[in-house]
Design a protein around this motif. Structure first.
Motif, PDB file in Angstrom:
ATOM      1  N   LEU A   1      20.001  23.730  25.493  1.00  0.00           N
ATOM      2  CA  LEU A   1      19.079  24.319  26.454  1.00  0.00           C
ATOM      3  C   LEU A   1      17.911  23.366  26.722  1.00  0.00           C
ATOM      4  N   ASP A   2      17.442  22.739  25.663  1.00  0.00           N
ATOM      5  CA  ASP A   2      16.391  21.725  25.755  1.00  0.00           C
ATOM      6  C   ASP A   2      16.855  20.600  26.693  1.00  0.00           C
ATOM      7  N   VAL A   3      18.093  20.120  26.455  1.00  0.00           N
ATOM      8  CA  VAL A   3      18.637  19.014  27.251  1.00  0.00           C
ATOM      9  C   VAL A   3      18.787  19.427  28.721  1.00  0.00           C
ATOM     10  N   LEU A   4      19.362  20.607  28.955  1.00  0.00           N
ATOM     11  CA  LEU A   4      19.587  21.059  30.346  1.00  0.00           C
ATOM     12  C   LEU A   4      18.258  21.180  31.091  1.00  0.00           C
ATOM     13  N   THR A   5      17.256  21.727  30.411  1.00  0.00           N
ATOM     14  CA  THR A   5      15.972  21.930  31.077  1.00  0.00           C
ATOM     15  C   THR A   5      15.308  20.588  31.389  1.00  0.00           C
ATOM     16  N   ARG A   6      15.398  19.645  30.434  1.00  0.00           N
ATOM     17  CA  ARG A   6      14.774  18.331  30.709  1.00  0.00           C
ATOM     18  C   ARG A   6      15.517  17.570  31.799  1.00  0.00           C
ATOM     19  N   LEU A   7      16.839  17.754  31.861  1.00  0.00           N
ATOM     20  CA  LEU A   7      17.599  17.101  32.949  1.00  0.00           C
ATOM     21  C   LEU A   7      17.104  17.619  34.291  1.00  0.00           C
ATOM     22  N   ARG A   8      16.901  18.932  34.351  1.00  0.00           N
ATOM     23  CA  ARG A   8      16.454  19.568  35.599  1.00  0.00           C
ATOM     24  C   ARG A   8      15.049  19.101  35.966  1.00  0.00           C
ATOM     25  N   ILE A   9      14.175  19.004  34.929  1.00  0.00           N
ATOM     26  CA  ILE A   9      12.798  18.551  35.186  1.00  0.00           C
ATOM     27  C   ILE A   9      12.799  17.126  35.756  1.00  0.00           C
ATOM     28  N   LYS A  10      13.731  16.312  35.262  1.00  0.00           N
ATOM     29  CA  LYS A  10      13.808  14.935  35.759  1.00  0.00           C
ATOM     30  C   LYS A  10      14.393  14.861  37.165  1.00  0.00           C
ATOM     31  N   GLY A  11      14.927  15.956  37.654  1.00  0.00           N
ATOM     32  CA  GLY A  11      15.403  15.990  39.042  1.00  0.00           C
ATOM     33  C   GLY A  11      16.910  16.081  39.192  1.00  0.00           C
ATOM     34  N   PHE A  12      17.669  15.918  38.083  1.00  0.00           N
ATOM     35  CA  PHE A  12      19.127  16.046  38.193  1.00  0.00           C
ATOM     36  C   PHE A  12      19.462  17.479  38.600  1.00  0.00           C
ATOM     37  N   HIS A  13      20.514  17.633  39.401  1.00  0.00           N
ATOM     38  CA  HIS A  13      20.972  18.983  39.744  1.00  0.00           C
ATOM     39  C   HIS A  13      22.071  19.374  38.760  1.00  0.00           C
ATOM     40  N   LEU A  14      22.153  20.669  38.453  1.00  0.00           N
ATOM     41  CA  LEU A  14      23.149  21.133  37.478  1.00  0.00           C
ATOM     42  C   LEU A  14      24.108  22.112  38.140  1.00  0.00           C
ATOM     43  N   SER A  15      25.378  21.901  37.875  1.00  0.00           N
ATOM     44  CA  SER A  15      26.404  22.726  38.515  1.00  0.00           C
ATOM     45  C   SER A  15      27.355  23.284  37.454  1.00  0.00           C
ATOM     46  N   ILE A  16      27.811  24.508  37.653  1.00  0.00           N
ATOM     47  CA  ILE A  16      28.786  25.090  36.717  1.00  0.00           C
ATOM     48  C   ILE A  16      30.179  24.872  37.302  1.00  0.00           C
ATOM     49  N   ASP A  17      30.982  24.108  36.590  1.00  0.00           N
ATOM     50  CA  ASP A  17      32.326  23.759  37.065  1.00  0.00           C
ATOM     51  C   ASP A  17      33.336  24.813  36.601  1.00  0.00           C
ATOM     52  N   ASP A  18      34.443  24.912  37.309  1.00  0.00           N
ATOM     53  CA  ASP A  18      35.547  25.809  36.923  1.00  0.00           C
ATOM     54  C   ASP A  18      35.059  27.242  36.713  1.00  0.00           C
ATOM     55  N   PHE A  19      34.133  27.686  37.571  1.00  0.00           N
ATOM     56  CA  PHE A  19      33.555  29.016  37.400  1.00  0.00           C
ATOM     57  C   PHE A  19      34.639  30.079  37.558  1.00  0.00           C
ATOM     58  N   GLY A  20      34.587  31.078  36.681  1.00  0.00           N
ATOM     59  CA  GLY A  20      35.594  32.144  36.713  1.00  0.00           C
ATOM     60  C   GLY A  20      36.560  32.032  35.548  1.00  0.00           C
ATOM     61  N   THR A  21      36.529  30.881  34.859  1.00  0.00           N
ATOM     62  CA  THR A  21      37.467  30.702  33.743  1.00  0.00           C
ATOM     63  C   THR A  21      36.813  31.043  32.405  1.00  0.00           C
TER      64      THR A  21
END
Ligand code: C2E
Ligand code: MG
Ligand code: MG
Length: 391
Positions: free
Chosen positions: A266-286
């Protein structure tokens, strides 16, 4: 003891014999039984690496078998084989996943021989040799990206690309990520692959920028990579070296891994977002995401798994699922991308339901970067709409 041990429980003797033939030809030691007590003894004492279970047998049922396998916490890869309808098979898959079993494949009877062969071949333990070969391949730059266009569903306009890794083997040709990522996971090589893919992706963005093309690129991240606390700094440094802003990159995580996150992740995901990277959930529904979890995590896009898209024309259930996911993404303010679009009729459906972006062979296959540029030119795409692909 042989590295690959296959145990199958099925009351059909012919199927048992067939699995013995196929398994042994692939280097497995194989045992077939139709007796549940004998089966349990083999699981406890022989430690199979792959277990194939039928769902419906006169003296046992597959669901009870799955419960037993979960109770003894078998690390074996599980294959469900059944002639029952898709709904029952889906329930069995869900149960296996809920119970924490390593469900590796489902085979529907009647099956094609080549399908069983391919599955069992894939489930063989990768040898040390394979991991060593992959490590050398990474050093020798044999991991190359292919680019698949991501398009506006209504116009076909290209709004981005996904970088998909390929092992370009000097002797064997192009090897799929479905084969080598399994070796990478076991050999701790997902990190070095991510570095290679990311470096090539930002280099591509840089090249396009000199041609006045502004296309974001999506790259795939393994679950184990998001536990590394230095990942955000590492990826940011790769962007900085190439002079590419982090917000030109979308990081795709598969649903199961991305939503069941540890505190570090969660720490990593939030810092990635703060740095400007966009985050996507792949294979949604599985996987099994709750709406609450979706709201809590910093994702801005979800990609509907190709298994639902490819069946929306033939299965009512898939149609309902896809429509619901599209509506849900809209209400959560997330971008929604349909994966695996193969025909115009699917495009039509998705348009009616309000899905704005898609990927699939209908628009374009994954291609080496130079072919992608050529394809862009020949299809008259000049890209003006990349910002639309961003949250
Ligand atoms: P993904 O990220 O969901 O990528 C989509 C996969 O669907 C790709 O398979 C793509 O070639 C395929 N595909 C796209 N459109 C269609 C279509 O219309 N019909 C059909 N039948 N297939 C379509 P590919 O390239 O074999 O990649 C498989 C998976 O391997 C990817 O699924 C991703 O999860 C993983 N992968 C690929 N590259 C990387 C990487 O660099 N790192 C990691 N960790 N995983 C990767
Ligand atoms: Mg992906
Ligand atoms: Mg996908």
């Amino acid at each position: 003891m042989q590295d690959n041990r296959l145990l199958i429980i099925d009351d059909d003797q012919d199927i048992g014999e067939l699995f013995i033939d196929i398994g042994e030809s692939l280097g497995y030691a194989v045992i077939h039984t139709d007796d549940p007590d004998q089966f349990k003894r083999y699981v406890r004492e022989w430690h199979p690496t792959v277990i194939v279970t039928d769902l419906q047998m006169p003296n046992a049922d597959g669901i009870t078998i799955l419960r037993f396998l979960a109770a003894i916490e078998t690390p074996a890869k599980i294959v469900i084989i059944s002639g029952m309808g898709p709904k029952i098979i889906h329930f069995a898959e869900t149960i296996a996943q809920h119970r924490g079993l390593a469900l590796a494949a489902t085979i529907t009877k009647p099956f094609v021989l080549a399908e069983v062969q391919a599955i069992l071949d894939r489930l063989k333990a990768p040898s040390e040799l394979a991991a060593e070969a992959l490590r050398l391949a990474i050093e020798n730059d044999e991991i190359q990206i292919f680019l698949q266009p991501k398009c506006q569903v209504s116009t076909g306009e290209v709004v981005g690309a996904e970088a998909l890794a390929r092992w370009v083997h000097p002797r064997l040709g192009i090897i799929s990520p479905n084969v080598f990522m399994a070796i990478a996971e076991l050999g701790n090589l997902t990190g070095p692959i991510l570095t290679r893919v990311m470096t090539q992706a930002v280099a591509q963005i840089k090249t396009w920028s000199t041609q006045a093309l502004d296309l974001p690129v999506a790259i795939n991240i393994s679950a184990r990579d998001i536990d590394a606390l230095d990942l955000p700094d590492h990826l940011e440094a790769i962007c900085a070296r190439a002079g590419v802003p982090c917000d030109r990159i979308i990081l795709e995580l598969i649903e199961g891994s991305s939503l069941d996150v540890s505190a570090d992740a969660l720490d990593v995901l939030t810092r990635l977002r703060i740095k400007g990277f966009h985050l996507s959930i792949d294979d949604f529904g599985t996987g099994f995401s709750s709406l609450l979890r979706l709201r809590q995590l910093p994702f801005s896009e979800l990609k509907i798994d190709r298994s639902f898209i490819s069946s929306i024309r033939s299965e009512d259930d898939s149609m309902v699922i896809v429509k619901t996911i599209i509506a849900m993404a809209a209400s959560l303010g997330m971008n929604c991308v349909a994966e695996g679009i193969e025909d115009a009729a699917t495009v039509q459906r998705l348009l009616e339901w309000g899905c704005s972006m898609g990927q699939g062979y209908y628009f374009g296959r994954p291609m080496p970067p130079d072919q992608f540029d050529e394809w862009m030119r020949s299809s008259g795409n000049t890209n003006t709409g990349s910002k639309k692909a961003m949250a």
